[in-house]
Design a protein around this motif. Sequence first.
Motif, PDB file in Angstrom:
ATOM      1  N   LEU A  47      34.591   9.090   0.610  1.00  0.00           N
ATOM      2  CA  LEU A  47      33.838  10.339   0.627  1.00  0.00           C
ATOM      3  C   LEU A  47      32.800  10.344   1.746  1.00  0.00           C
ATOM      4  O   LEU A  47      32.584  11.370   2.408  1.00  0.00           O
ATOM      5  N   SER A  48      32.152   9.202   1.961  1.00  0.00           N
ATOM      6  CA  SER A  48      31.168   9.106   3.039  1.00  0.00           C
ATOM      7  C   SER A  48      31.821   9.316   4.399  1.00  0.00           C
ATOM      8  O   SER A  48      31.279  10.018   5.260  1.00  0.00           O
ATOM      9  N   SER A 104      32.831  13.028   4.810  1.00  0.00           N
ATOM     10  CA  SER A 104      31.640  13.837   5.072  1.00  0.00           C
ATOM     11  C   SER A 104      31.138  13.641   6.498  1.00  0.00           C
ATOM     12  O   SER A 104      30.788  14.602   7.190  1.00  0.00           O
ATOM     13  N   ALA A 130      33.382  15.395   8.984  1.00  0.00           N
ATOM     14  CA  ALA A 130      33.237  16.857   8.956  1.00  0.00           C
ATOM     15  C   ALA A 130      31.976  17.319   9.663  1.00  0.00           C
ATOM     16  O   ALA A 130      31.896  18.442  10.107  1.00  0.00           O
TER      17      ALA A 130
END
Length: 528
Positions: A521-522, A525, A528
């Motif tokens: 997830l890190s 993120s 993005a």
Amino acid sequence: MDIVHMFELAIAMVLAIIVLHYLAHRVGLPPPVALIAGGAALAFVPGVPTVTIDPELVLVLFLPPLLMDSAWTIALGQLRRHKIGIASLAIGAVLFTTIVVAIVTHLLFPSWPWAACAALGAIVAPPDAVSARAVLERVKLPRRLRILLEGESLLNDATGLVLFRFAVAAGLAGGGFSAVDASGRFLLLAVGGALVGIVVGTVWVKLVRRLGDEYLMIAATSLLSWIAYLLAESAHVSGVIATVTTGLIASWHAHTVLPASTRMRGSSFWEVMVFLIEAAIFMLIGLSLRGVIERAGGFGAVIETMGVPSLVLLAVLILARFVWMFGSDLLIGACARLGVTSHTPLGARATSVLGWAGIRGVVTLALALSVPEGFPGRDFILVMAFVVILGTVLLQATTLERVIRWAKLAEAPVDKARVTMSQAEAAMARVQLVTVERCAYDGDGNLIHPKLLDRYRRKASMIGDYAERPEHYSPIFHAHFDVILEAIATAREELIRLHRSGEIDDETLYELERDLDLEELSAISAKA
């Protein structure tokens, strides 16, 4: 229908929601269109019982969490900046549309009292927060238009609810409808609702951090919208305004009173709950169509006696919103030229998009169903509510994306004083480096964390360089995180192999899988 059959119907509805959402994405339709059509089709399947919706339950069950979700995610600074435009939409446009629809209704049905005409106008006037969210998730709008639509959907329900209740009370009492009295009542209810919201939000901020356990924090936060709404309604003030005010206060303080893990888990839980609530609303709209048509005497009677007036009022409703939008924009332009205001007009294309985004939904349905038995024109009001919902969803929701593409709207230039995301990251990295440099040495001045210090120095340097030349480093960063994501994927495969072969137990699997999930997830993120 007994409780077991009700549960079976609820399970069937959830399964239908999954299938219809999947089909909507496959064929490129807005999900509300597929859900309403699916619910209507399901309603007429032989053996399916007629669904009767309690309108008060619909408002209490569905409206507060959706208002809270919108208030939680809205940009508060932009909300303050565009408060005049939002008030124009949430109050002015609803009042104007109510009056126009009431006048045309009285011309179509001269025997109706003005209170009944005003009640119909108040029912169909406010665009729906759920419908707007469902459509806006699929399209890209300039920041100003998005904040205007989101702010409108937050507050316009309060205007419509007050006008509706005032008109119904006047109609049952046999009196006339006074817009002046309704405006004064609205102001009183709005102020009272805001006060209740401030109290509930402040109490939540003071108490939630003392709960300690993150599951208790999530549960308490999930109940917050209903607590604010029910308290306000029991005090005979606006539950809508109370819920929105509570949501704005909780959102502002959530960054400081909730731990990171609570925010992550709470966001995931809340997103799934809101998804199911929104989908269930559109399914219920379709499912309740059968009962409305049966009460009105069947399809033939509806088309013969109510078809033409319903279509006329639908056209008037859409046109009234455009008249208000363009009239307001021309007024803003004239005031700007005279130096009365610093606001700039939206322009014809942006105003057209704003006018076309007036999609109706759950509030219109709930208010129509709550019209008392014996109220003048009740059957037509019920049919008209469905015509408005189906007409705006099928006509406007399905074409809004094309209207936005036609308008070719450009994002307004960002304020020069605004700090970009990369600049904010650079400032955070510098502060982190100062903290690590202070803690990297012991009391005698010996370096005890050399690798940690080197890591944060490199991080601050890289982020600082990126902030100065993002166009140069962006491809490098994307490639960097692509490698990280690929490495995570291979590590996950190895973790599963170790578990399946019996070399590690379930507890080790879950612990290491959580670490990989957070790392993934890190990386996503950051990319993005």
